[in-house]
Structures are given as C-alpha cells and as structure tokens.
Design an enzyme around this catalytic site. Structure first.
Site, PDB file in Angstrom:
ATOM      1  N   LYS A 109     -37.685 -17.875  56.687  1.00 43.24           N
ATOM      2  CA  LYS A 109     -39.144 -17.665  56.707  1.00 43.24           C
ATOM      3  C   LYS A 109     -39.467 -16.254  57.206  1.00 43.24           C
ATOM      4  O   LYS A 109     -40.236 -15.535  56.576  1.00 43.24           O
ATOM      5  CB  LYS A 109     -39.837 -18.711  57.607  1.00 43.24           C
ATOM      6  CG  LYS A 109     -39.635 -20.141  57.148  1.00 43.24           C
ATOM      7  CD  LYS A 109     -40.410 -21.123  58.001  1.00 43.24           C
ATOM      8  CE  LYS A 109     -39.985 -21.164  59.451  1.00 43.24           C
ATOM      9  NZ  LYS A 109     -38.593 -21.637  59.679  1.00 43.24           N
ATOM     10  N   ARG A 122     -47.355 -26.868  62.201  1.00 44.09           N
ATOM     11  CA  ARG A 122     -46.053 -27.511  62.294  1.00 44.09           C
ATOM     12  C   ARG A 122     -46.149 -29.014  62.468  1.00 44.09           C
ATOM     13  O   ARG A 122     -45.137 -29.684  62.644  1.00 44.09           O
ATOM     14  CB  ARG A 122     -45.320 -26.930  63.477  1.00 44.09           C
ATOM     15  CG  ARG A 122     -44.061 -26.213  63.090  1.00 44.09           C
ATOM     16  CD  ARG A 122     -43.491 -25.620  64.332  1.00 44.09           C
ATOM     17  NE  ARG A 122     -42.131 -25.273  64.222  1.00 44.09           N
ATOM     18  CZ  ARG A 122     -41.701 -24.033  64.011  1.00 44.09           C
ATOM     19  NH1 ARG A 122     -42.539 -23.057  63.768  1.00 44.09           N
ATOM     20  NH2 ARG A 122     -40.426 -23.807  64.030  1.00 44.09           N
ATOM     21  N   ARG A 143     -27.318 -15.161  63.082  1.00 40.23           N
ATOM     22  CA  ARG A 143     -28.541 -14.340  63.141  1.00 40.23           C
ATOM     23  C   ARG A 143     -28.536 -13.405  64.345  1.00 40.23           C
ATOM     24  O   ARG A 143     -28.147 -13.771  65.443  1.00 40.23           O
ATOM     25  CB  ARG A 143     -29.774 -15.239  63.210  1.00 40.23           C
ATOM     26  CG  ARG A 143     -31.053 -14.429  63.467  1.00 40.23           C
ATOM     27  CD  ARG A 143     -32.292 -15.193  63.228  1.00 40.23           C
ATOM     28  NE  ARG A 143     -32.365 -16.415  64.015  1.00 40.23           N
ATOM     29  CZ  ARG A 143     -33.254 -17.357  63.803  1.00 40.23           C
ATOM     30  NH1 ARG A 143     -34.126 -17.221  62.822  1.00 40.23           N
ATOM     31  NH2 ARG A 143     -33.272 -18.429  64.544  1.00 40.23           N
ATOM     32  N   ARG A 191     -31.087 -15.487  69.793  1.00 44.58           N
ATOM     33  CA  ARG A 191     -32.116 -16.299  70.444  1.00 44.58           C
ATOM     34  C   ARG A 191     -31.498 -17.399  71.296  1.00 44.58           C
ATOM     35  O   ARG A 191     -30.475 -17.968  70.935  1.00 44.58           O
ATOM     36  CB  ARG A 191     -33.037 -16.909  69.369  1.00 44.58           C
ATOM     37  CG  ARG A 191     -34.127 -15.953  68.946  1.00 44.58           C
ATOM     38  CD  ARG A 191     -34.890 -16.396  67.734  1.00 44.58           C
ATOM     39  NE  ARG A 191     -35.240 -17.809  67.670  1.00 44.58           N
ATOM     40  CZ  ARG A 191     -35.928 -18.356  66.675  1.00 44.58           C
ATOM     41  NH1 ARG A 191     -36.356 -17.588  65.681  1.00 44.58           N
ATOM     42  NH2 ARG A 191     -36.193 -19.642  66.672  1.00 44.58           N
ATOM     43  N   ARG A 243     -34.008 -29.019  66.431  1.00 41.82           N
ATOM     44  CA  ARG A 243     -35.115 -28.383  65.693  1.00 41.82           C
ATOM     45  C   ARG A 243     -35.198 -28.926  64.267  1.00 41.82           C
ATOM     46  O   ARG A 243     -36.297 -29.108  63.718  1.00 41.82           O
ATOM     47  CB  ARG A 243     -34.939 -26.859  65.684  1.00 41.82           C
ATOM     48  CG  ARG A 243     -35.323 -26.233  67.027  1.00 41.82           C
ATOM     49  CD  ARG A 243     -34.710 -24.857  67.250  1.00 41.82           C
ATOM     50  NE  ARG A 243     -34.997 -23.892  66.229  1.00 41.82           N
ATOM     51  CZ  ARG A 243     -34.290 -22.774  66.024  1.00 41.82           C
ATOM     52  NH1 ARG A 243     -33.248 -22.509  66.781  1.00 41.82           N
ATOM     53  NH2 ARG A 243     -34.630 -21.934  65.082  1.00 41.82           N
TER      54      ARG A 243
HETATM   55  P1  AP5 Z   1     -34.776 -16.156  59.419  1.00 35.94           P
HETATM   56  O1  AP5 Z   1     -35.592 -15.382  58.440  1.00 35.94           O
HETATM   57  O2  AP5 Z   1     -34.759 -15.681  60.832  1.00 35.94           O
HETATM   58  O3  AP5 Z   1     -35.146 -17.724  59.342  1.00 35.94           O
HETATM   59  P2  AP5 Z   1     -36.428 -18.525  59.841  1.00 35.94           P
HETATM   60  O4  AP5 Z   1     -36.767 -19.526  58.780  1.00 35.94           O
HETATM   61  O5  AP5 Z   1     -37.504 -17.588  60.278  1.00 35.94           O
HETATM   62  O6  AP5 Z   1     -35.774 -19.297  61.063  1.00 35.94           O
HETATM   63  P3  AP5 Z   1     -36.349 -19.551  62.537  1.00 35.94           P
HETATM   64  O7  AP5 Z   1     -35.181 -20.043  63.366  1.00 35.94           O
HETATM   65  O8  AP5 Z   1     -37.099 -18.367  63.031  1.00 35.94           O
HETATM   66  O9  AP5 Z   1     -37.318 -20.738  62.271  1.00 35.94           O
HETATM   67  P4  AP5 Z   1     -37.909 -21.717  63.275  1.00 35.94           P
HETATM   68  O10 AP5 Z   1     -38.984 -22.358  62.495  1.00 35.94           O
HETATM   69  O11 AP5 Z   1     -36.904 -22.642  63.882  1.00 35.94           O
HETATM   70  O12 AP5 Z   1     -38.342 -20.787  64.526  1.00 35.94           O
HETATM   71  P5  AP5 Z   1     -39.744 -20.207  65.029  1.00 35.94           P
HETATM   72  O13 AP5 Z   1     -39.480 -18.870  65.599  1.00 35.94           O
HETATM   73  O14 AP5 Z   1     -40.812 -20.383  64.026  1.00 35.94           O
HETATM   74  O15 AP5 Z   1     -33.282 -16.201  58.833  1.00 35.94           O
HETATM   75  C1  AP5 Z   1     -32.239 -16.847  59.542  1.00 35.94           C
HETATM   76  C2  AP5 Z   1     -30.919 -16.089  59.323  1.00 35.94           C
HETATM   77  O16 AP5 Z   1     -30.541 -16.221  57.961  1.00 35.94           O
HETATM   78  C3  AP5 Z   1     -30.991 -14.570  59.602  1.00 35.94           C
HETATM   79  O17 AP5 Z   1     -29.793 -14.152  60.218  1.00 35.94           O
HETATM   80  C4  AP5 Z   1     -31.139 -13.948  58.211  1.00 35.94           C
HETATM   81  O18 AP5 Z   1     -30.562 -12.642  58.159  1.00 35.94           O
HETATM   82  C5  AP5 Z   1     -30.356 -14.944  57.357  1.00 35.94           C
HETATM   83  N1  AP5 Z   1     -30.876 -15.043  55.981  1.00 35.94           N
HETATM   84  C6  AP5 Z   1     -32.186 -15.053  55.596  1.00 35.94           C
HETATM   85  N2  AP5 Z   1     -32.280 -15.180  54.257  1.00 35.94           N
HETATM   86  C7  AP5 Z   1     -30.992 -15.271  53.783  1.00 35.94           C
HETATM   87  C8  AP5 Z   1     -30.414 -15.420  52.495  1.00 35.94           C
HETATM   88  N3  AP5 Z   1     -31.189 -15.524  51.387  1.00 35.94           N
HETATM   89  N4  AP5 Z   1     -29.063 -15.486  52.400  1.00 35.94           N
HETATM   90  C9  AP5 Z   1     -28.280 -15.385  53.508  1.00 35.94           C
HETATM   91  N5  AP5 Z   1     -28.763 -15.232  54.768  1.00 35.94           N
HETATM   92  C10 AP5 Z   1     -30.103 -15.180  54.901  1.00 35.94           C
HETATM   93  O19 AP5 Z   1     -40.061 -21.231  66.222  1.00 35.94           O
HETATM   94  C11 AP5 Z   1     -39.248 -21.261  67.379  1.00 35.94           C
HETATM   95  C12 AP5 Z   1     -39.795 -22.313  68.329  1.00 35.94           C
HETATM   96  O20 AP5 Z   1     -41.135 -21.963  68.755  1.00 35.94           O
HETATM   97  C13 AP5 Z   1     -39.950 -23.739  67.751  1.00 35.94           C
HETATM   98  O21 AP5 Z   1     -38.735 -24.474  67.818  1.00 35.94           O
HETATM   99  C14 AP5 Z   1     -41.033 -24.307  68.676  1.00 35.94           C
HETATM  100  O22 AP5 Z   1     -40.481 -24.670  69.928  1.00 35.94           O
HETATM  101  C15 AP5 Z   1     -41.946 -23.102  68.895  1.00 35.94           C
HETATM  102  N6  AP5 Z   1     -43.039 -23.045  67.910  1.00 35.94           N
HETATM  103  C16 AP5 Z   1     -43.223 -22.104  66.922  1.00 35.94           C
HETATM  104  N7  AP5 Z   1     -44.307 -22.395  66.196  1.00 35.94           N
HETATM  105  C17 AP5 Z   1     -44.831 -23.538  66.706  1.00 35.94           C
HETATM  106  C18 AP5 Z   1     -45.937 -24.362  66.367  1.00 35.94           C
HETATM  107  N8  AP5 Z   1     -46.730 -24.075  65.318  1.00 35.94           N
HETATM  108  N9  AP5 Z   1     -46.172 -25.472  67.112  1.00 35.94           N
HETATM  109  C19 AP5 Z   1     -45.388 -25.781  68.163  1.00 35.94           C
HETATM  110  N10 AP5 Z   1     -44.308 -25.059  68.530  1.00 35.94           N
HETATM  111  C20 AP5 Z   1     -44.026 -23.961  67.805  1.00 35.94           C
HETATM  112 MG    MG Z   2     -38.459 -17.132  62.081  1.00 34.31          MG
END
Ligand code: AP5
Ligand code: MG
Length: 223
Positions: free
Chosen positions: A13, A88, A127, A161, A172
C-alpha cells in the site's frame, strides 16, 4: 480525485500510494505513518497508539477518527487525497462517509490490493524504511538500496518497524481478515471497489492500479 487503498499488511500500500499520489497530484495520507510520527515525537497520542501497534491491534477508533478528521480538514486535501490504512473497520468507514458527506464530496474509487499471506510475510521480513521520509520504502531482496542501511533517495538511515516481527504480522493479518476485510463489503455496496493483484514488479502493480482507476497511459514519476 479521492481514493482509498485497502489491502493486508505488506501488500505494498505504502509503496504504491506514494507513486499514485505523485502521479495524480494528490496527498498521500497514511494513518500508520501519522501514528509513527507521533510515536517519534513522544506525544501522548503516540504513546497510546504505540501500545496497540506493538500488539498488532487497531488503535481505538476515537483516536484514529480524530487524527483523520483533523488531517482531512487541511486545505492541501482539497484537490484530492489517497487514504492508505484508513478506514480499517466498518465503524471507521461510516465515520468517513459522514466526514465526506458534510463537505458535499464522496470517494471516486476504492483500490483493493490482493496478495497471498506467504508473500506478505516475506515482504515484511525484508522491509526497510527511511527515518527521514516514510514514503521511502525498500526491501533487502526485491528493492535494495545501493548502500545497505542508507536511503537511496535522501541518505536517511533505514530501519525495521517494531511491529514487523513474524508473530505480530500474523496477528495483523488476523485483524485484517476479521475487521478490515468487511470494509470492502461496505464499499462494494456503493459500487466503488476495484480489486487488483499486488503480485509482480512494483511498476506492474502500479500500471494495473492506474488502469483500474482509468488513469493508465502516462509514465508516473517515482519518489
Ligand atoms: P509496503 O508498501 O510497506 O506495504 P504496506 O501494504 O504499506 O504494509 P504495512 O505493513 O505498512 O501495512 P499495515 O496496514 O500493516 O501498516 P500501517 O502502517 O498501515 O511494502 C512492504 C514491503 O514489500 C516493502 O519492503 C516493499 O519494498 C516490498 N514490496 C512492495 N511492493 C512489492 C512488489 N510488487 N514486489 C516485491 N516487493 C514489494 O499500520 C500499522 C499499525 O498502525 C496497524 O497495525 C494499527 O495498529 C495502526 N493503524 C493504522 N491505521 C489504523 C486505523 N485506521 N485504525 C486503527 N489502527 C490503525
Ligand atoms: Mg504501509
């Protein structure tokens, strides 16, 4: 354009959001990034969010909705925005509907990034993120920086992270299935959801996403 990006942890994402937002000249708003900024600044909100994030659980809705309400009220979102990681759960989706209805606007599309669990675990394990800019995302095998540990865009330090340990990632994923996947049904009911495969090269996924929202055809800049 007002877009949502929905997909499991590690779907890509953040990787896609930064490229799509640049291409479409709209703001990329990631609740995860906003929480990590608060954690780095040591605020009370950050300390509260950190407890939930480390456990792989959602931050409580009243905190998260407050953060998004404040962010969407800023004028830089008027030309559009791309929300990454919000809403979410269905309650957050209902809140967002209310926020948008009050401004007389609505969403243009919901992009759903689909990826198998095994790929998620491998992507997250490798990552590395930049401390200076959360949009600078690398992978030790799939997208390594030229100098290990150093951001190829700005020279910032790369880090892993705290919530990227395998046990937390599995939690997650459970939270995604149980609480976030129903958000897709909410938007399917509004005819807004387009599902694209997040497998393949980053550029291939980007091309699919742009085609899905009717913006294919030109070469976007990378961050
Ligand atoms: P990356 O782009 O970083 O993936 P991502 O989908 O953004 O993964 P996240 O771990 O950030 O998602 P998440 O939803 O768990 O975390 P968030 O920060 O939102 O890519 C991942 C890896 O893959 C990278 O190394 C990249 O280089 C590689 N990659 C990408 N594309 C590729 C491809 N095509 N081929 C190969 N490799 C590739 O949330 C974190 C925490 O915050 C949550 O768990 C929760 O506790 C809290 N939180 C956030 N939002 C809310 C909400 N709305 N409500 C409540 N709690 C929330
Ligand atoms: Mg992310």
């Amino acid at each position: 354009m007002r877009l949502l990006l929905i997909g499991p942890p590690g779907a890509g994402k953040g990787t896609q959001a930064v490229r799509l937002a640049t291409h479409l000249s709209i703001r990329h708003i990631s609740t995860g990034d906003l929480f990590r900024e608060e954690i780095a600044r040591g605020t009370e909100l950050g300390r509260n969010a950190d407890r939930h994030i480390r456990a792989g659980l959602l931050v409580p809705d009243e905190v998260t909705v407050g953060v998004i309400r404040e962010r969407l009220a800023r004028p830089d979102t008027e030309p559009g925005f791309l929300l990454d990681g919000f809403p979410r759960n269905p309650a957050q989706a209902a809140e967002l509907d209310g926020i948008l209805a009050r401004t007389g606007s609505g969403l243009d599309a919901v992009l759903h990034l689909e990826v198998p669990d095994a790929e998620v675990i491998s992507r997250i394990a490798g990552r590395r993120l930049c401390r200076e800019d959360p949009g600078h995302i690398f992978h030790v095998d799939h997208d390594p920086p030229e100098v290990a540990g150093t951001c190829a865009f700005c020279g910032g330090e790369l880090y892993q992270r705290d919530d990227d340990r395998e046990a937390t990632v599995r939690r997650r994923l459970e939270v995604y299935r149980g609480e976030t996947a129903p958000v897709l049904d909410h938007y399917r009911g509004q005819g807004l959801v387009t599902t694209v495969s997040a497998l393949g090269q980053v550029q291939e996924v980007l091309d699919r996403a742009l085609t899905a929202i009717g913006r294919a055809g030109s070469t976007p800049r990378t961050p």
